[in-house]
Design an enzyme around this catalytic site. Structure first.
Site, short mmCIF file in Angstrom:
data_model
loop_
_atom_site.label_atom_id
_atom_site.label_comp_id
_atom_site.label_asym_id
_atom_site.label_seq_id
_atom_site.Cartn_x
_atom_site.Cartn_y
_atom_site.Cartn_z
N SER A 89 0.86 -1.18 0.00
CA SER A 89 0.00 0.00 0.00
C SER A 89 0.90 1.24 0.00
CB SER A 89 -0.97 -0.03 1.16
OG SER A 89 -0.28 -0.20 2.35
N GLU A 121 0.48 10.32 -10.81
CA GLU A 121 -0.73 9.72 -11.37
C GLU A 121 -1.90 9.99 -10.42
OE1 GLU A 121 0.13 5.48 -11.54
OE2 GLU A 121 2.21 5.98 -11.96
N LYS A 123 -4.73 9.23 -7.88
CA LYS A 123 -4.97 8.11 -6.97
C LYS A 123 -6.45 7.76 -7.09
CE LYS A 123 -4.15 6.53 -2.28
NZ LYS A 123 -5.45 5.92 -2.11
N ASP A 125 -9.96 6.24 -6.70
CA ASP A 125 -10.67 5.75 -5.52
C ASP A 125 -11.57 4.59 -5.92
OD1 ASP A 125 -11.37 5.57 -2.93
OD2 ASP A 125 -12.66 7.35 -2.91
N GLU A 185 -6.96 -0.62 -10.85
CA GLU A 185 -8.03 -0.21 -9.96
C GLU A 185 -9.35 -0.36 -10.71
OE1 GLU A 185 -6.58 0.65 -7.15
OE2 GLU A 185 -8.09 1.73 -5.98
N TYR A 237 -2.17 0.44 -13.68
CA TYR A 237 -1.08 1.38 -13.36
C TYR A 237 0.22 0.72 -12.93
CZ TYR A 237 -3.09 0.66 -8.71
OH TYR A 237 -3.59 0.11 -7.58
N LYS A 327 -2.47 13.29 -0.42
CA LYS A 327 -3.93 13.29 -0.23
C LYS A 327 -4.42 14.66 0.19
CE LYS A 327 -5.26 8.73 1.20
NZ LYS A 327 -6.45 8.11 1.72
N CYS A 421 -45.84 12.94 13.29
CA CYS A 421 -45.20 13.55 12.13
C CYS A 421 -45.14 15.07 12.32
CB CYS A 421 -45.95 13.21 10.85
SG CYS A 421 -45.43 14.17 9.43
N CYS A 424 -47.73 16.77 9.65
CA CYS A 424 -49.18 16.57 9.65
C CYS A 424 -49.72 16.05 10.98
CB CYS A 424 -49.56 15.61 8.53
SG CYS A 424 -49.05 13.92 8.88
N CYS A 439 -44.00 8.21 8.55
CA CYS A 439 -45.27 8.87 8.87
C CYS A 439 -46.33 8.06 8.15
CB CYS A 439 -45.28 10.30 8.34
SG CYS A 439 -46.94 10.99 8.22
N CYS A 444 -50.39 13.15 4.21
CA CYS A 444 -49.45 14.12 4.78
C CYS A 444 -48.95 15.06 3.68
CB CYS A 444 -48.28 13.36 5.39
SG CYS A 444 -46.95 14.42 5.97
S1 IVH Z 1 0.58 2.32 -6.72
C1 IVH Z 1 3.45 -0.23 -4.61
N1 IVH Z 1 -0.88 3.87 -8.23
O1 IVH Z 1 -4.16 3.42 -3.70
C2 IVH Z 1 2.42 0.39 -5.45
N2 IVH Z 1 -1.89 2.89 -6.33
O2 IVH Z 1 -3.20 3.40 -0.63
C3 IVH Z 1 1.30 0.88 -4.65
N3 IVH Z 1 -4.24 3.44 -6.05
O3 IVH Z 1 -4.39 0.20 -2.63
C4 IVH Z 1 0.15 1.26 -5.43
N4 IVH Z 1 -4.42 4.70 -7.83
O4 IVH Z 1 -5.23 0.50 -4.90
C5 IVH Z 1 -0.85 3.10 -7.13
N5 IVH Z 1 -2.08 5.25 -9.67
C6 IVH Z 1 -2.03 4.47 -8.58
C7 IVH Z 1 -3.16 4.26 -7.77
C8 IVH Z 1 -3.03 3.46 -6.64
C9 IVH Z 1 -5.06 4.19 -6.80
C10 IVH Z 1 -4.66 2.76 -4.82
C11 IVH Z 1 -4.16 1.36 -4.71
C12 IVH Z 1 -3.70 1.19 -3.28
C13 IVH Z 1 -4.01 2.50 -2.66
C14 IVH Z 1 -2.82 2.86 -1.81
#
Ligand code: IVH
Length: 686
Positions: A89, A121, A123, A125, A185, A237, A327, A421, A424, A439, A444
């Site tokens: 992670s 890149e 991140k 979600d 992802e 990625y 972040k 309610c 009403c 209600c 109402c």
């Molecule tokens: S690289 C060792 N690249 O973010 C490489 N992660 O908190 C680690 N994530 O669980 C991941 N976009 O699922 C990487 N462009 C991106 C990403 C990415 C989303 C997610 C990934 C990971 C979480 C890390």
């Protein structure tokens, strides 16, 4: 003869392979490049041709066939998959200072003259997925799990249309690597999420909170058909492992490689920096842009680009030293909870809402936030008068997170759901097993406003220019006491013209739009009634079966439940709705006003001669190919299956029949010839 058979089979297998290649190519054009070359109809033709071949020759189905994306049988639970390398992670930084501190730390571990570049890149979600390819074929897909062992969600991932089932080798001559494992992802785009939510929430009587959770629910569903119904996508990625491919020296090359291999890559958002200050500036500026992306991203990922330096840096614990997530904290603020008010929804659900002392948060002033439901308030012990922490995450409505207990003065008041309610005065009930309070008074006025809003909304009667404001105003002015009054507004022209801001033209337009809505088809009318759990899809199903709303109104639960896709909850809700005298009256009035109450009459179907009969084919027929024979049987109402059983009605046998003939004789299944079949369907013999 045998030779001919073999030749035919080889030709079919070749055609199937060609179709797969074409379909995969056009999928790639459509879903990854967003640049289709053929029309949807042409695409459908290819797809149906392949489906037909595979139906008749199941032995020709390959696991990468695009037909296998949906409808695979539900798995019993997920098998475990060990990842070929730990799925690490990322550690987080949340400010430019922390980002610089990260760079200083890694520089201490590298030679002083090391020249580094960095990729940046989005991140994404979503949910991490690990995708395995062998000789270009998608063979296995897994969740991240604990980072070492994930779950096998191959069947579900096959339904994700932007995921290559076979790596499309774009420029010819290059063969895909013998083995390739890619990390990516899976996500649901914001637009698809909104569309999905609009369609499903009303119907299922539940809320889908955000794209990520909805995507997670889809991917980890045991039924791939459910996954297929949720529009997921994928971004790749990271190359986790590769055998027999080109030498990659950096993350930037890896991203380029993934793009070349046909994976969706966030390339238009990715950046490469050699100047660290420029990178920091980019991260700061990006906060403004992230909400504009078509998918949710909760920050950026910054990676040391060169693999030599990545290897040198290694990792600590679960996090690589060579990458970090930047972040943007969801903005939070503290303010006073002035009051908790209760709002009444269309179905009578009571929802508590926080009234806040206005406070600035993420560029907007907030004076109201959601408190979800009574349990939420009780579990967190949120009291009126408390200082509370509020948060705005993305475009989600602000939430009250928790009280700041240290700041209590003793004057705070515990809140309870009222038993009457607030609008009403009707009695409030809670059904067993549900979080919500309702209600019970169908008359109402608050419910009425919501019902009118829903009735005229885009997914229902779609009356242009009739929004929430008008619904509220008309109810307040006594112009609407029931949704059916909408169709009597034309009798109140004078009164409408006397309302503030209602010029002649506006009134005329509104009345014309109302009149036009009478042409909306019956399923929309049924949806507009606002019966719980009956959204547009269920409305279609119900009417396909019952043909008219009146027939549905007479139906019993047992009959409604027989419809595929309609369960007891829906059936009960429909019957209960039509039992209410108020509702019945409303429906009668709507019908009298001229709304469509039934599906258009279809031509009475003549019973087909082979209705309900099951056929099995064997051997070579005198004039029809198997495909033709199958088509002909189907066109006359029959079914064709692959093997003989007690349920088989006829074995259609030609020259050189196989073992099926013997089996049919043993089971007493009548054996017929092509001539017999022709006679059965009234065709002349040749
Ligand atoms: S690289 C060792 N690249 O973010 C490489 N992660 O908190 C680690 N994530 O669980 C991941 N976009 O699922 C990487 N462009 C991106 C990403 C990415 C989303 C997610 C990934 C990971 C979480 C890390």
């Amino acid at each position: 003869m045998r030779r001919n058979d073999d030749d035919a089979r080889t030709a079919l297998a070749q055609r199937a392979a060609k179709l797969r290649q074409l379909i995969n190519y056009h999928n790639y054009r459509y879903y990854v490049l967003n640049a289709p070359e053929i029309s949807d109809e042409e695409y459908d033709m290819l797809f149906r041709e392949l489906q037909r071949i595979e139906q008749e020759h199941p032995e020709l189905i390959t696991p990468d066939s695009p037909t296998q994306r949906a409808g695979a049988p539900p798995a019993e639970g997920f098998a475990k998959v060990r990842h070929p390398a730990p799925m690490l992670s990322l550690s987080n930084v949340t400010s430019p200072e922390e980002l610089r501190a990260w760079r200083d730390r890694i520089f201490r571990l590298l030679p002083s003259d090391a020249q580094l570049t960095y990729t940046v890149e989005p991140k994404i979600d979503g949910l991490t997925v690990v995708l395995h390819y062998e000789n270009g074929l998608f063979v296995l897909g897994a969740t991240r799990g604990d980072g070492f062992v994930g779950e096998d969600i191959t069947a579900n991932l096959r339904t994700v249309r932007s995921l290559p089932l076979r790596i499309p080798v774009v420029d010819s001559g290059r063969t895909p690597p013998a083995r390739l494992v890619v990390r990516g992802e899976a996500y649901m785009s914001k637009a698809e999420f909104e569309r999905f939510r609009a369609e499903h929430e009303a119907e299922e009587g539940r809320r889908y909170v955000n794209p990520r959770n909805t995507a997670a629910g889809a991917l980890r569903n045991l039924d791939p058909a459910v996954t297929a119904s949720r529009p997921l996508d994928i971004w790749a990625y990271q190359v986790v492992l590769m055998e027999g491919g080109p030498n990659l020296n950096s993350q930037w090359e890896a991203l380029q490689f993934l793009d070349d291999m046909g994976f969706p890559v966030t390339k238009e958002y990715n950046r490469l920096f050699d100047d660290f200050q420029a990178l920091v500036d980019f991260c700061i500026a990006w906060e403004q842009e992230k909400d504009e992306l078509p998918f949710e991203a909760d920050g950026l990922v910054i990676k040391v680009n060169e693999f030599v330096w990545q290897d040198r840096l290694g990792f600590v614990g679960r996090d690589p030293r060579w990458a970090v997530a930047y972040k943007y904290p969801s903005p939070e603020a503290i303010t006073r909870l002035l009051d908790i008010v209760v709002e009444v929804g269309r179905t009578g659900v009571l929802t508590p809402r926080a009234v806040l002392e206005p406070v600035h948060l993420g560029g907007v002033t907030i004076s109201s936030a959601t408190l979800h439901n009574a349990d939420y308030i009780e579990e967190r012990d949120i009291r009126i008068g408390d200082m509370v922490v509020i948060r705005r995450a993305g475009d989600v409505i602000p939430q009250v997170l928790r009280p700041v207990v240290e700041l209590r003065t003793g004057d705070e008041r515990v809140w309870r759901m009222p038993d009457k309610c607030p609008v009403c005065g009707g009695s409030v009930v809670r059904y067993p097993g549900e979080v919500a309070y309702y209600c019970e008074n169908v008359a109402c006025p608050a419910q009425l406003v919501r019902r009118v809003q829903f009735f005229v909304s885009r997914g229902a009667m779609d009356i242009a220019g009739f929004g929430a404001k008008l619904a509220e105003l008309f109810v307040k002015e006594g112009l609407i006491r029931d949704v059916a009054d909408i169709y009597e507004l034309h009798k109140q022209r004078e009164k409408l013209l006397s309302l503030e801001g209602f010029a002649e033209k506006k009134v005329d337009n509104l009345l014309a739009a109302i009149e036009a809505s009478k042409q909306q088809p019956a399923p929309r009318v049924l949806t507009a009634l606002g019966i719980r759990f009956v959204g547009s899809t269920v409305a279609e199903l119900l009417l396909e079966h019952f043909r008219s709303i009146d027939a549905l109104a007479q139906a019993e639960e047992a009959e409604i439940m027989q419809i595929e896709g309609v369960g007891p909850r829906i059936a009960e809700s429909v019957v209960a709705w039509f039992q209410q005298p108020n509702n019945r009256r409303t429906w009668q009035r709507l019908k009298k006003a001229g709304l469509q109450s039934a599906l258009p009459e279809t031509q009475e179907k003549k019973p087909a001669p082979l209705d309900g009969k099951t056929f099995v084919l064997t051997g070579t027929l005198p004039s029809w190919s198997r495909e033709q024979a199958t088509e002909i049987i189907k066109a006359h109402g029959g079914r064709v299956t692959g093997s003989v059983s007690r349920k088989t009605d006829y074995l259609l046998a030609g020259e050189r029949p196989g073992s099926k003939l013997e089996k049919a004789r043993k089971l007493g299944v009548p054996v017929i010839t092509e001539a017999d079949l022709r006679a059965m369907i009234g065709l002349k013999n040749v």
